[in-house]
Design an enzyme around this catalytic site. Structure first.
Site, PDB file in Angstrom:
ATOM      1  N   LYS A 121      -1.621  14.296  -4.162  1.00  0.00           N
ATOM      2  CA  LYS A 121      -0.929  13.003  -4.111  1.00  0.00           C
ATOM      3  C   LYS A 121      -1.181  12.289  -5.430  1.00  0.00           C
ATOM      4  CE  LYS A 121      -0.598   8.703  -1.588  1.00  0.00           C
ATOM      5  NZ  LYS A 121      -0.892   7.998  -0.338  1.00  0.00           N
TER       6      LYS A 121
ATOM      7  N   LYS B 244      -4.217   2.798  -7.986  1.00  0.00           N
ATOM      8  CA  LYS B 244      -4.981   3.788  -7.215  1.00  0.00           C
ATOM      9  C   LYS B 244      -5.414   4.983  -8.060  1.00  0.00           C
ATOM     10  CE  LYS B 244      -2.922   2.339  -2.811  1.00  0.00           C
ATOM     11  NZ  LYS B 244      -2.364   2.743  -1.495  1.00  0.00           N
TER      12      LYS B 244
ATOM     13  N   LYS C 291       3.101  15.051  -3.109  1.00  0.00           N
ATOM     14  CA  LYS C 291       3.732  13.732  -3.039  1.00  0.00           C
ATOM     15  C   LYS C 291       3.600  13.020  -4.373  1.00  0.00           C
ATOM     16  CE  LYS C 291       3.169   9.474  -0.549  1.00  0.00           C
ATOM     17  NZ  LYS C 291       2.284   8.732   0.304  1.00  0.00           N
TER      18      LYS C 291
ATOM     19  N   SER D  55       9.493   6.686  -1.036  1.00  0.00           N
ATOM     20  CA  SER D  55      10.336   5.484  -0.981  1.00  0.00           C
ATOM     21  C   SER D  55      11.114   5.238  -2.268  1.00  0.00           C
ATOM     22  CB  SER D  55       9.467   4.280  -0.627  1.00  0.00           C
ATOM     23  OG  SER D  55       8.402   4.123  -1.555  1.00  0.00           O
TER      24      SER D  55
ATOM     25  N   TYR E 239      13.144   9.568   4.086  1.00  0.00           N
ATOM     26  CA  TYR E 239      13.815   8.445   4.757  1.00  0.00           C
ATOM     27  C   TYR E 239      15.279   8.772   5.002  1.00  0.00           C
ATOM     28  CZ  TYR E 239       9.454   6.385   3.341  1.00  0.00           C
ATOM     29  OH  TYR E 239       8.108   6.166   3.179  1.00  0.00           O
TER      30      TYR E 239
HETATM   31  C1  PBG Z   1      -0.829   5.250   1.810  1.00  0.00           C
HETATM   32  C2  PBG Z   1       0.497   5.884   1.673  1.00  0.00           C
HETATM   33  C3  PBG Z   1       1.428   5.573   0.685  1.00  0.00           C
HETATM   34  C4  PBG Z   1       2.566   6.303   0.971  1.00  0.00           C
HETATM   35  C5  PBG Z   1       2.308   7.067   2.115  1.00  0.00           C
HETATM   36  N1  PBG Z   1       1.004   6.811   2.532  1.00  0.00           N
HETATM   37  C6  PBG Z   1       1.380   4.583  -0.408  1.00  0.00           C
HETATM   38  C7  PBG Z   1       0.314   4.623  -1.380  1.00  0.00           C
HETATM   39  O1  PBG Z   1      -0.410   5.593  -1.536  1.00  0.00           O
HETATM   40  O2  PBG Z   1       0.153   3.593  -2.046  1.00  0.00           O
HETATM   41  C8  PBG Z   1       3.807   6.226   0.166  1.00  0.00           C
HETATM   42  C9  PBG Z   1       5.059   6.698   0.790  1.00  0.00           C
HETATM   43  C10 PBG Z   1       6.306   6.296   0.114  1.00  0.00           C
HETATM   44  O3  PBG Z   1       6.319   5.724  -1.000  1.00  0.00           O
HETATM   45  O4  PBG Z   1       7.354   6.545   0.704  1.00  0.00           O
HETATM   46  N2  PBG Z   1      -1.937   5.945   1.968  1.00  0.00           N
END
Ligand code: PBG
Length: 341
Positions: A208, A235, A266, A292, A331
């Site tokens: 991620k 993050k 991701k 997203s 989505y």
């Molecule tokens: C949080 C989490 C996030 C997403 C899924 N789980 C956001 C982040 O890490 O800040 C993002 C999903 C998306 O952007 O559609 N643990």
């Protein structure tokens, strides 16, 4: 001049291979198609909000809403009827429910727990995936525990273990740690097994990345990470550097060793090379999260009339599958499933 050439039409090139022959008609293109996208591949993420009120639009994600528990169950039902095998749930909590320790995440009567239970009762055939991370519950908006000016990895992992257990007790089929702390998959497996939840799977967000493409999701949950003493408002100390691929493999190998059942990459589209690399190196199913921001880009361009939404959506999802993803969180799941018929 050989015999073959002597029969040639004067305007015909002297070539034997003509790949276009296999693209000549729709039925031939169907026969030679290498990648087939199906509703079976799709997982629909859903945002749940508290209360019985009307659904709330997420402005940066046109067509996506924060739904009440009841409407979320209806969404899951609709998805299942379209052939989508799973939903991934994300709770949107009032700020008053958030604290430093994400305590609400362990509330057996919490919003997420009750939503899981309701979906499993009303749509028993659908797979319910829950996100294991502190951010929707944390007053700091981070995935880890902020204490004494640092993100405390090991204390976070203990919290995640209890969170996953609480989700399993509510009926989650698969828990999905999305926090990127070290050692969490092994700890969660141990906690689940010790309490008898040996059938609950772990979908590890292994690779991620610290991505700009999560912006609209953080709007949806109002969960943007806050800066505080020594802690940046991003993050990057736990999510991965977008520049790295070997590090992704390292993360994946660790999660495989720690007992993950499936692993995730991701975001998806800017990281297709990561999906392909991971797919060719491990035997577990690989999921990809079409996040997203990837959704928002297509929606925004389509709203301006700058591209064909359905075509861009299907091409994106197909590309993610072609890269090696067995499952795609998106989505667009319902829209795509409708087109796939
Ligand atoms: C949080 C989490 C996030 C997403 C899924 N789980 C956001 C982040 O890490 O800040 C993002 C999903 C998306 O952007 O559609 N643990």
């Amino acid at each position: 001049m050989n015999e073959h050439e002597s029969h040639q039409h004067p305007h015909t090139l002297d070539i034997i291979s003509r790949p276009r022959r296999n693209r000549r008609t729709d039925s031939i293109r169907k026969m030679v198609r290498e990648t087939i996208l199906s509703a079976d591949d799709l997982i629909l993420p859903l945002f749940v909000k508290e209360g019985k009120g009307k659904r709330e639009a997420v402005p940066s994600m046109p067509g996506i809403f924060r739904n009440s528990l009841k409407d979320t169950v209806a969404e899951a039902m609709a998805a299942f009827k379209l052939g989508i095998p799973a939903v991934a749930l994300f709770p949107a909590l009032a700020n008053s429910k958030k604290d430093q320790y994400a305590s609400e995440s362990m509330n057996p009567k919490g919003l997420l727990q009750e939503t899981v239970a309701a979906i499993k009762t009303k749509v028993p055939g659908i797979t319910v995936i829950t996100d294991v991370a502190m951010d929707p519950y944390s007053s700091d908006g981070h995935d880890g525990l902020v204490e004494n000016g640092r993100i405390d990895n090991d204390k976070t992992v203990k919290i995640l273990g209890e969170m996953a257990l609480s989700q399993a007790r509510a009926g989650a089929d698969i828990v999905a740690p999305s926090d990127m702390m070290d050692g969490r998959v092994g700890y969660i497996r141990e906690r689940l097994d010790y309490e008898g939840f040996t059938d609950v799977g772990i979908l590890a967000y292994s690779a991620k990345y610290a991505s700009a493409f999560y912006g609209p999701f953080r709007d949806a949950l109002q969960s943007a990470p806050k800066a505080s003493k020594n802690i940046p408002g991003d993050k990057k100390t736990y999510q991965m550097d977008p520049a790295n691929v070997r590090e992704a493999l390292k993360e994946v190998y660790l999660d495989v060793e720690e007992g993950a059942d499936m692993i995730m990459v991701k975001p998806a589209l800017p990281y297709l090379d990561i999906i392909t690399t991971i797919k060719s190196n491990i035997e577990l199913p690989v999921a990809a999260y079409n996040v997203s921001g990837e959704y928002a880009m297509i929606k925004a361009a389509a709203q301006k009339g700058w591209l064909d939404e359905n075509a861009a959506m299907m091409e994106s999802l197909l590309s993610i599958k072609r890269a090696g993803a067995d499952m795609i969180l998106t989505y667009f799941a319902k829209d795509a499933a409708k087109l796939l018929g």
